[in-house]
Design an enzyme around this catalytic site. Structure first.
Site, PDB file in Angstrom:
ATOM      1  N   GLY A  44       1.000  -1.267   0.086  1.00  0.00           N
ATOM      2  CA  GLY A  44       0.036   0.172   0.038  1.00  0.00           C
ATOM      3  C   GLY A  44       0.792   1.126   0.045  1.00  0.00           C
ATOM      4  O   GLY A  44       0.366   2.295  -0.566  1.00  0.00           O
ATOM      5  N   CYS A 120       0.752   4.516   7.455  1.00  0.00           N
ATOM      6  CA  CYS A 120       1.801   3.236   7.625  1.00  0.00           C
ATOM      7  C   CYS A 120       1.704   2.894   8.954  1.00  0.00           C
ATOM      8  O   CYS A 120       1.805   3.310   9.831  1.00  0.00           O
ATOM      9  CB  CYS A 120       2.807   3.667   7.205  1.00  0.00           C
ATOM     10  SG  CYS A 120       4.170   2.586   7.306  1.00  0.00           S
ATOM     11  N   GLY A 121       1.805   1.518   8.896  1.00  0.00           N
ATOM     12  CA  GLY A 121       1.701   0.510  10.477  1.00  0.00           C
ATOM     13  C   GLY A 121       3.201   0.738  11.114  1.00  0.00           C
ATOM     14  O   GLY A 121       2.975   0.107  12.094  1.00  0.00           O
ATOM     15  N   HIS A 122       3.860   1.444  10.384  1.00  0.00           N
ATOM     16  CA  HIS A 122       5.331   1.675  11.248  1.00  0.00           C
ATOM     17  C   HIS A 122       5.505   3.148  11.387  1.00  0.00           C
ATOM     18  O   HIS A 122       6.600   3.575  11.467  1.00  0.00           O
ATOM     19  CB  HIS A 122       6.467   0.827  10.657  1.00  0.00           C
ATOM     20  CG  HIS A 122       6.240  -0.612  10.675  1.00  0.00           C
ATOM     21  ND1 HIS A 122       6.660  -1.353  11.662  1.00  0.00           N
ATOM     22  CD2 HIS A 122       5.527  -1.577   9.802  1.00  0.00           C
ATOM     23  CE1 HIS A 122       6.419  -2.368  11.600  1.00  0.00           C
ATOM     24  NE2 HIS A 122       5.547  -2.806  10.588  1.00  0.00           N
ATOM     25  N   ARG A 157      -5.819  -7.886   9.973  1.00  0.00           N
ATOM     26  CA  ARG A 157      -4.903  -7.233  10.518  1.00  0.00           C
ATOM     27  C   ARG A 157      -5.324  -6.318  11.660  1.00  0.00           C
ATOM     28  O   ARG A 157      -6.388  -5.699  11.402  1.00  0.00           O
ATOM     29  CB  ARG A 157      -3.966  -6.265   9.393  1.00  0.00           C
ATOM     30  CG  ARG A 157      -3.162  -5.317   9.970  1.00  0.00           C
ATOM     31  CD  ARG A 157      -2.502  -4.565   8.944  1.00  0.00           C
ATOM     32  NE  ARG A 157      -1.897  -3.178   9.259  1.00  0.00           N
ATOM     33  CZ  ARG A 157      -0.984  -2.363   8.744  1.00  0.00           C
ATOM     34  NH1 ARG A 157      -0.682  -2.824   7.487  1.00  0.00           N
ATOM     35  NH2 ARG A 157      -0.863  -1.316   8.823  1.00  0.00           N
TER      36      ARG A 157
END
Length: 315
Positions: A44, A120-122, A157
């Site tokens: 993504g 963003c997952g980070h 998720r």
């Protein structure tokens, strides 16, 4: 690829960790497919950056993501696992999202429980929706899968580990709830060390995926053999092609700025050393020529007589 989901399920059932490089468009996907992998992942972050120029912060839309996924799956001969962000709305929006990804022909998607706009997952600043709402979205996705394409793989998720008040306890509890309502694979985003990975493998009641982001994020570098030992079934490297593209284009164009002719020669030499053939071959011109021979009138072939240019069939 007539049934990417069924093929992906067969490959996930093998007694080995399924490793997927991340790509961001049909071009990078074509390179990955030429090398040979059992499945490929559509990032993504990379999709947002390559298609819109914006980071993974909720700027890209569902049609843009699905269009990219469809074009990538068309270009490759293995199943595509695609990011579908947070489903682009509530549970009713998820119904359409999953239907559209199924129509795109991909093998799998993952849906997360972030609020909108997601990110963003980070990166810092993530938030998640209430658990009951998140479970409802995964249940809706599972119902669409069961109704439209039973072999389509649904990955659920949670980003609960990385929120301001998040915990691994909450993340594991959430993905177990997601599995209970029909998710095929659990995805705990952002475990911070190996002990957390071991705990995920021990306490999640179903297949699990690891998001290997390297220095970009908070999750550790870890040996693939360790992931297998802890019970992981799938690992994605989401930004592999995106980082490689940025780094290599920057290096080549920096040299180009100094001496365009010499840099172009070096780029040509570097490309010609790759095993993918000429650019025209890699792009698919031989197939186009074959289509013309099979389906166009004979006099259409006269356009090749005496014309100038490369002939991919003789290279």
């Amino acid at each position: 690829m007539t049934d990417a989901g069924a093929t992906l399920r067969e490959r996930l059932e093998r007694d080995e960790l399924l490793t997927c490089p991340g790509v961001h468009d049909p071009l990078t996907a074509g390179v990955a497919d030429a090398i040979g992998f059992d499945a490929i992942y559509m990032t993504g972050y990379g999709t947002s950056l390559s298609k819109t120029g914006y980071p993974d912060a909720g700027f890209i839309t569902m049609p843009e993501m699905i269009d990219n996924a469809a074009n990538i799956q068309e270009r490759i001969d293995v199943p595509l696992i695609a990011d579908s962000d947070n489903g682009y709305g509530n549970a009713t929006n998820v119904v359409r999202t999953v239907r559209e990804y199924i129509k795109a022909g991909v093998g799998a998607i993952h849906i997360e429980d972030q609020t909108f706009p997601k990110r963003c997952g980070h990166t810092k600043g993530r938030q998640v929706i209430p658990r009951e709402e998140a479970v409802g979205k995964i249940e809706a996705a599972a119902d669409v899968r069961d109704d439209r394409a039973e072999d389509f793989v649904l990955i659920a998720r949670t980003d609960a580990r990385g929120t301001g008040d998040g915990s691994l306890d909450e993340a594991i509890s959430r993905v177990n709830d997601f599995l209970e309502v029909g998710a095929d694979i659990a995805f705990v985003e952002g475990p911070t060390d190996e002990s957390e990975l071991e705990r995920i493998g021990r306490e999640v009641d179903g297949p699990i995926i690891y998001n290997f982001v390297g220095d970009l994020g908070s999750s550790p570098y870890v040996d693939l053999s360790s992931l297998e030992e802890w019970g992981f079934d799938l690992v994605i490297f989401p930004i592999a092609a995106t980082l490689s593209t940025i780094a290599n284009v920057h290096a080549d164009l920096s040299a180009f700025a100094e001496d365009p002719v010499a840099a172009m020669r070096d780029i040509d030499d570097e490309f010609n050393e790759q095993p993918v053939g000429s650019l025209h071959e890699f792009a698919g011109f031989p197939e186009v020529i074959e289509w013309e021979r099979r389906y166009l009138p004979d006099d259409e072939q006269n356009k090749y007589d005496g014309s100038l240019g490369d002939d991919p069939e003789t290279e």
